[in-house]
Design a protein around this motif. Structure first.
Motif, PDB file in Angstrom:
ATOM      1  N   THR A   1      -4.325  17.108 -13.626  1.00  0.00           N
ATOM      2  CA  THR A   1      -4.565  17.039 -15.055  1.00  0.00           C
ATOM      3  C   THR A   1      -4.696  15.568 -15.423  1.00  0.00           C
ATOM      4  O   THR A   1      -4.149  14.707 -14.739  1.00  0.00           O
ATOM      5  N   ASP A   2      -5.410  15.295 -16.513  1.00  0.00           N
ATOM      6  CA  ASP A   2      -5.515  13.916 -16.989  1.00  0.00           C
ATOM      7  C   ASP A   2      -4.770  13.726 -18.299  1.00  0.00           C
ATOM      8  O   ASP A   2      -4.896  12.688 -18.939  1.00  0.00           O
ATOM      9  N   VAL A   3      -3.992  14.733 -18.683  1.00  0.00           N
ATOM     10  CA  VAL A   3      -3.173  14.629 -19.890  1.00  0.00           C
ATOM     11  C   VAL A   3      -1.733  15.002 -19.559  1.00  0.00           C
ATOM     12  O   VAL A   3      -1.465  15.685 -18.579  1.00  0.00           O
ATOM     13  N   VAL A   4      -0.813  14.543 -20.396  1.00  0.00           N
ATOM     14  CA  VAL A   4       0.598  14.880 -20.248  1.00  0.00           C
ATOM     15  C   VAL A   4       0.824  16.289 -20.790  1.00  0.00           C
ATOM     16  O   VAL A   4       0.414  16.599 -21.907  1.00  0.00           O
ATOM     17  N   VAL A   5       1.452  17.129 -19.989  1.00  0.00           N
ATOM     18  CA  VAL A   5       1.731  18.517 -20.382  1.00  0.00           C
ATOM     19  C   VAL A   5       3.228  18.631 -20.684  1.00  0.00           C
ATOM     20  O   VAL A   5       4.040  17.832 -20.201  1.00  0.00           O
ATOM     21  N   GLY A   6       3.603  19.644 -21.454  1.00  0.00           N
ATOM     22  CA  GLY A   6       4.987  19.786 -21.887  1.00  0.00           C
ATOM     23  C   GLY A   6       5.906  20.373 -20.838  1.00  0.00           C
ATOM     24  O   GLY A   6       5.536  20.575 -19.673  1.00  0.00           O
TER      25      GLY A   6
ATOM     26  N   LEU B   1      10.248   7.978 -20.174  1.00  0.00           N
ATOM     27  CA  LEU B   1      10.108   6.614 -19.656  1.00  0.00           C
ATOM     28  C   LEU B   1      10.911   5.696 -20.563  1.00  0.00           C
ATOM     29  O   LEU B   1      10.695   5.682 -21.777  1.00  0.00           O
ATOM     30  N   GLY B   2      11.852   4.970 -19.978  1.00  0.00           N
ATOM     31  CA  GLY B   2      12.720   4.123 -20.781  1.00  0.00           C
ATOM     32  C   GLY B   2      13.544   4.903 -21.774  1.00  0.00           C
ATOM     33  O   GLY B   2      13.887   4.393 -22.846  1.00  0.00           O
ATOM     34  N   GLY B   3      13.867   6.160 -21.431  1.00  0.00           N
ATOM     35  CA  GLY B   3      14.659   7.011 -22.306  1.00  0.00           C
ATOM     36  C   GLY B   3      13.881   7.693 -23.407  1.00  0.00           C
ATOM     37  O   GLY B   3      14.442   8.470 -24.172  1.00  0.00           O
ATOM     38  N   ARG B   4      12.586   7.447 -23.476  1.00  0.00           N
ATOM     39  CA  ARG B   4      11.763   8.051 -24.522  1.00  0.00           C
ATOM     40  C   ARG B   4      10.869   9.140 -23.940  1.00  0.00           C
ATOM     41  O   ARG B   4      10.314   8.991 -22.842  1.00  0.00           O
ATOM     42  N   GLU B   5      10.726  10.219 -24.678  1.00  0.00           N
ATOM     43  CA  GLU B   5       9.872  11.315 -24.231  1.00  0.00           C
ATOM     44  C   GLU B   5       8.408  10.895 -24.279  1.00  0.00           C
ATOM     45  O   GLU B   5       7.976  10.225 -25.234  1.00  0.00           O
ATOM     46  N   LEU B   6       7.650  11.296 -23.247  1.00  0.00           N
ATOM     47  CA  LEU B   6       6.216  11.040 -23.251  1.00  0.00           C
ATOM     48  C   LEU B   6       5.521  12.142 -24.026  1.00  0.00           C
ATOM     49  O   LEU B   6       5.778  13.329 -23.824  1.00  0.00           O
ATOM     50  N   GLN B   7       4.635  11.731 -24.894  1.00  0.00           N
ATOM     51  CA  GLN B   7       4.015  12.649 -25.847  1.00  0.00           C
ATOM     52  C   GLN B   7       3.192  13.722 -25.157  1.00  0.00           C
ATOM     53  O   GLN B   7       2.373  13.442 -24.280  1.00  0.00           O
ATOM     54  N   TYR B   8       3.421  14.959 -25.592  1.00  0.00           N
ATOM     55  CA  TYR B   8       2.663  16.097 -25.082  1.00  0.00           C
ATOM     56  C   TYR B   8       1.187  15.967 -25.449  1.00  0.00           C
ATOM     57  O   TYR B   8       0.830  15.552 -26.542  1.00  0.00           O
ATOM     58  N   ASP B   9       0.326  16.302 -24.507  1.00  0.00           N
ATOM     59  CA  ASP B   9      -1.124  16.353 -24.690  1.00  0.00           C
ATOM     60  C   ASP B   9      -1.764  14.964 -24.874  1.00  0.00           C
ATOM     61  O   ASP B   9      -2.942  14.868 -25.257  1.00  0.00           O
ATOM     62  N   ALA B  10      -1.013  13.927 -24.576  1.00  0.00           N
ATOM     63  CA  ALA B  10      -1.577  12.579 -24.642  1.00  0.00           C
ATOM     64  C   ALA B  10      -2.327  12.274 -23.347  1.00  0.00           C
ATOM     65  O   ALA B  10      -1.933  12.713 -22.263  1.00  0.00           O
TER      66      ALA B  10
ATOM     67  N   ALA C   1       9.532  17.913 -23.759  1.00  0.00           N
ATOM     68  CA  ALA C   1       8.763  16.964 -22.965  1.00  0.00           C
ATOM     69  C   ALA C   1       9.083  17.148 -21.487  1.00  0.00           C
ATOM     70  O   ALA C   1      10.226  17.426 -21.111  1.00  0.00           O
ATOM     71  N   ALA C   2       8.087  16.998 -20.655  1.00  0.00           N
ATOM     72  CA  ALA C   2       8.306  17.074 -19.216  1.00  0.00           C
ATOM     73  C   ALA C   2       8.856  15.764 -18.674  1.00  0.00           C
ATOM     74  O   ALA C   2       9.682  15.757 -17.762  1.00  0.00           O
ATOM     75  N   TRP C   3       8.401  14.629 -19.241  1.00  0.00           N
ATOM     76  CA  TRP C   3       8.692  13.318 -18.646  1.00  0.00           C
ATOM     77  C   TRP C   3       9.261  12.366 -19.692  1.00  0.00           C
ATOM     78  O   TRP C   3       8.928  12.463 -20.882  1.00  0.00           O
TER      79      TRP C   3
ATOM     80  N   HIS D   1       0.845  -1.189   0.000  1.00  0.00           N
ATOM     81  CA  HIS D   1       0.000   0.000   0.000  1.00  0.00           C
ATOM     82  C   HIS D   1       0.886   1.247   0.000  1.00  0.00           C
ATOM     83  O   HIS D   1       1.021   1.936   1.001  1.00  0.00           O
ATOM     84  N   LEU D   2       1.492   1.504  -1.150  1.00  0.00           N
ATOM     85  CA  LEU D   2       2.335   2.679  -1.313  1.00  0.00           C
ATOM     86  C   LEU D   2       1.628   3.626  -2.283  1.00  0.00           C
ATOM     87  O   LEU D   2       1.367   3.280  -3.429  1.00  0.00           O
ATOM     88  N   ILE D   3       1.313   4.812  -1.788  1.00  0.00           N
ATOM     89  CA  ILE D   3       0.505   5.787  -2.523  1.00  0.00           C
ATOM     90  C   ILE D   3       1.376   6.962  -2.954  1.00  0.00           C
ATOM     91  O   ILE D   3       2.197   7.462  -2.178  1.00  0.00           O
ATOM     92  N   ALA D   4       1.197   7.434  -4.174  1.00  0.00           N
ATOM     93  CA  ALA D   4       1.838   8.668  -4.637  1.00  0.00           C
ATOM     94  C   ALA D   4       0.885   9.833  -4.405  1.00  0.00           C
ATOM     95  O   ALA D   4      -0.304   9.743  -4.721  1.00  0.00           O
ATOM     96  N   LEU D   5       1.403  10.915  -3.842  1.00  0.00           N
ATOM     97  CA  LEU D   5       0.585  12.102  -3.560  1.00  0.00           C
ATOM     98  C   LEU D   5       1.286  13.320  -4.122  1.00  0.00           C
ATOM     99  O   LEU D   5       2.460  13.554  -3.849  1.00  0.00           O
ATOM    100  N   SER D   6       0.548  14.095  -4.916  1.00  0.00           N
ATOM    101  CA  SER D   6       1.134  15.303  -5.467  1.00  0.00           C
ATOM    102  C   SER D   6       0.038  16.288  -5.850  1.00  0.00           C
ATOM    103  O   SER D   6      -1.156  16.012  -5.696  1.00  0.00           O
ATOM    104  N   ALA D   7       0.478  17.445  -6.335  1.00  0.00           N
ATOM    105  CA  ALA D   7      -0.449  18.512  -6.735  1.00  0.00           C
ATOM    106  C   ALA D   7      -0.002  19.099  -8.058  1.00  0.00           C
ATOM    107  O   ALA D   7       1.178  19.063  -8.423  1.00  0.00           O
ATOM    108  N   SER D   8      -0.981  19.623  -8.805  1.00  0.00           N
ATOM    109  CA  SER D   8      -0.714  20.373 -10.027  1.00  0.00           C
ATOM    110  C   SER D   8       0.136  19.557 -11.004  1.00  0.00           C
ATOM    111  O   SER D   8      -0.203  18.420 -11.323  1.00  0.00           O
ATOM    112  N   ARG D   9       1.278  20.096 -11.478  1.00  0.00           N
ATOM    113  CA  ARG D   9       2.088  19.384 -12.460  1.00  0.00           C
ATOM    114  C   ARG D   9       2.558  18.028 -11.953  1.00  0.00           C
ATOM    115  O   ARG D   9       2.769  17.100 -12.736  1.00  0.00           O
TER     116      ARG D   9
END
Length: 417
Positions: free
Chosen positions: A285-290, A302-311, A298-300, A252-260
Motif C-alpha cells: 500500500t502507499d497509504v497509512v491504514v488503520g 512515531l515519537g509517541g504520536r499516531e500516524l494519520q489514517y489514509d495519509a 491507528a496502526a503506527w 545497505h540494510l533493506i526492509a522487506l515485508s508484505a501486505s500491512r
C-alpha cells in the motif's frame, strides 16, 4: 551434465501374452540436484523408455502435520524414449504447459480444499526440510523413483533467538557462515497475520549469503495482540541491532515485508534513512491504514504520536532502492495500483536510487516469498479466523513468486558489488 540417479524396475513380459508397444523394461530418472535449497529449481528427466511410451510422473511430500501432498502428470516419451520436464509439457495432470518444477508447486493435499491450504514443510533438528519423492509410473507399476531433499538452511547458516527482555526485540537472527564478507542485510517482518511466519524467507535469504533479522511486532507472546499503536521505533531498534552484527554492511540494510507490513517498511525507509536504506514491498500500500482487526485506531506511532489514517506514505527521504511487487488480481486491496504509484512518487521526489514496480498477471495477494511450494488462492486468516480470498490462480501466483524472488535476489546482489 545431469547427474544420473537410476533405479531399475523390470516388468515381466509373458511370451503367451506378448508385450505391448508401450511396455518398458526399465526407466532412469536423471536429476541435477538431489539435495538443494528450497528456492533452487531442479532439472528432471526420464530416459530408457520405449519411443512414444506413455507414463505418469508423480511427486509426493509429507507436510509438518504428517499429511502427504501429491501431484501427477502424464507424459509421452519422445523418439528416443526420453522425457525432459524442462522441454516437455504433460498431456494431462495437475499442471499444464512446459514447467520443469510443475510437479512441485501443483501438489495437492489428501483432503480439504487445496485452494484453502498451503504446504508447510516438516522440521528436522528444528530446521525445515522438504522430502519429495519423484516416481515414474506405468500401468500401476513403479519403473523408477528418487527422493529429493529441499532445504531452507544451507550448511554453515546459524540462527539466534532475540527476546524482548534481552534485546528489546522479538525475533530470530539468521546469519551466513562467519567467513563470509560484509554483505547487505535484510530486516524482514510479516503483515496482518502477525507473529513470526517470515522465518522461512529469512532462512533462504541467509542461505544466499545475506544476514537477516526476522521480527514479530504483534500477535506474538509479549507483544500487542492487535496491529494498533505499534511504534516505528521498535523496528528501528531491530535495525540498529542488525547493523551492529559481524558480517553486516550497515550502509545497505533493506526492509522487506508484505501486505500491512509494507506500511512500516516504507515508513522506516523514509523516517530513518540513515538506518534503513530502501525496501522490498510485496503486495504493498502507499497509504497509512488503520488498526487491525478492530478498526478505528491507528496502526503506527512515531515519537509517541499516531500516524494519520489514509495519509500518503512519504518517500522524500528514501536512501536506497525500492522494489514493489504486486499481482494484477489482488482481491484484498489494490496493491496493483499502489505499487506503480510508489515508483512514480519516487520519480517525483527525484530519488536517485533504483526503484520499480513489478505487476504480474493472474497473480493475487500471495506473491511474497520463494517459489516452488503448493499454495492456495484463499486462506483462513490467522488473526480473524475468517476465510479470505487472495486472488489469482495457482499458476499465476507461482509465476509471480518465481520472477519476484529472482528480482529480490538480483537487487541484493547489486548492493553486494
Amino acid at each position: 551434465m545431469l547427474r544420473r540417479v537410476m533405479l531399475l524396475a523390470t516388468a515381466a513380459c509373458l511370451l503367451s501374452s506378448g508385450c505391448t508397444s508401450d511396455s518398458t523394461d526399465h526407466a532412469t530418472i536423471q536429476v541435477d540436484h538431489v539435495t538443494a535449497l528450497a528456492d533452487q529449481p531442479v532439472r528432471l528427466a526420464v530416459s530408457g523408455l520405449h519411443p512414444h511410451a506413455g507414463v505418469t510422473l508423480s511427486a509426493q511430500a509429507p507436510d509438518r502435520d504428517g499429511k502427504t501432498w501429491r501431484a501427477e502428470a502424464t507424459f509421452t516419451a519422445d523418439d528416443h524414449g526420453a522425457i525432459d520436464l524442462d522441454r516437455a509439457g504433460p498431456t494431462g495432470g495437475s499442471y499444464q504447459g512446459v514447467d520443469g518444477m510443475g510437479l512441485f508447486w501443483s501438489m495437492n493435499p489428501p483432503d480439504g480444499d487445496p485452494d484453502l491450504q498451503a504446504y508447510a514443510p516438516p522440521a528436522e533438528d528444528g530446521r525445515p526440510v522438504e522430502h519429495v519423492e519423484i516416481q515414474v509410473l506405468q500401468k500401476g507399476k513403479t519403473l523408477a523413483d528418487v527422493r529429493l531433499t529441499r532445504q531452507w538452511l544451507a550448511a554453515g547458516v546459524t540462527t539466534k533467538t532475540l527476546t524482548l527482555a534481552a534485546d528489546k526485540v522479538s525475533g530470530v537472527y539468521v546469519a551466513p557462515p562467519r567467513d563470509a564478507p560484509n554483505r547487505p542485510a535484510v530486516l524482514v517482518f510479516g503483515g496482518s497475520e502477525g507473529g513470526l511466519g517470515v522465518k522461512p524467507v529469512a532462512a533462504l535469504l541467509a542461505s544466499h549469503g545475506y544476514p537477516v533479522l526476522a521480527i514479530a511486532y504483534f500477535h506474538a507472546p509479549g507483544l500487542p495482540q492487535d496491529l494498533r499503536d505499534i511504534p516505528l521505533e521498535y523496528f528501528a531498534t531491530a535495525a540498529r541491532w542488525l547493523a551492529r552484527q559481524p558480517g553486516v554492511d550497515p550502509a545497505h540494510l533493506i526492509a522487506l515485508s508484505a501486505s500491512r507490513g509494507t506500511e512500516a517498511a516504507l515508513l522506516l525507509s523514509d523516517h530513518f534513512p540513515d538506518l534503513v536504506h530502501g525496501a522490498v514491498l510485496y503486495a504493498p500500500t502507499d497509504v497509512v491504514v488503520g488498526s487491525f482487526p478492530e478498526i478505528g485506531g491507528a496502526a503506527w506511532t512515531l515519537g509517541g504520536r499516531e500516524l494519520q489514517y489514509d495519509a500518503r506514505i512519504p518517500v522524500d527521504h528514501v536512501s536506497g532502492p525500492v522494489l514493489a511487487i504486486a499481482g494484477s488480481d489482488d482481491q484484498l486491496w489494490p496493491s496493483m495500483t499502489a505499487a506503480p504509484r510508489i515508483a512514480l512518487e519516487l520519480d517525483d521526489a527525484h530519488n536517485r536510487f533504483p526503484h520499480r514496480a513489478l505487476i504480474y498477471p493472474q497473480a493475487g495477494h500471495a506473491v511474497s516469498g520463494a517459489p516452488y511450494l503448493p499454495m492456495g488462492t484463499k486462506e483462513v486468516h490467522p488473526v480473524t479466523r475468517r476465510v479470505i480470498s487472495l486472488g489469482g490462480t495457482r499458476a499465476g501466483n507461482e509465476a509471480a513468486l518465481r520472477q519476484g524472488w529472482t528480482a529480490v535476489l538480483a537487487l541484493l546482489e547489486s548492493l553486494a558489488r
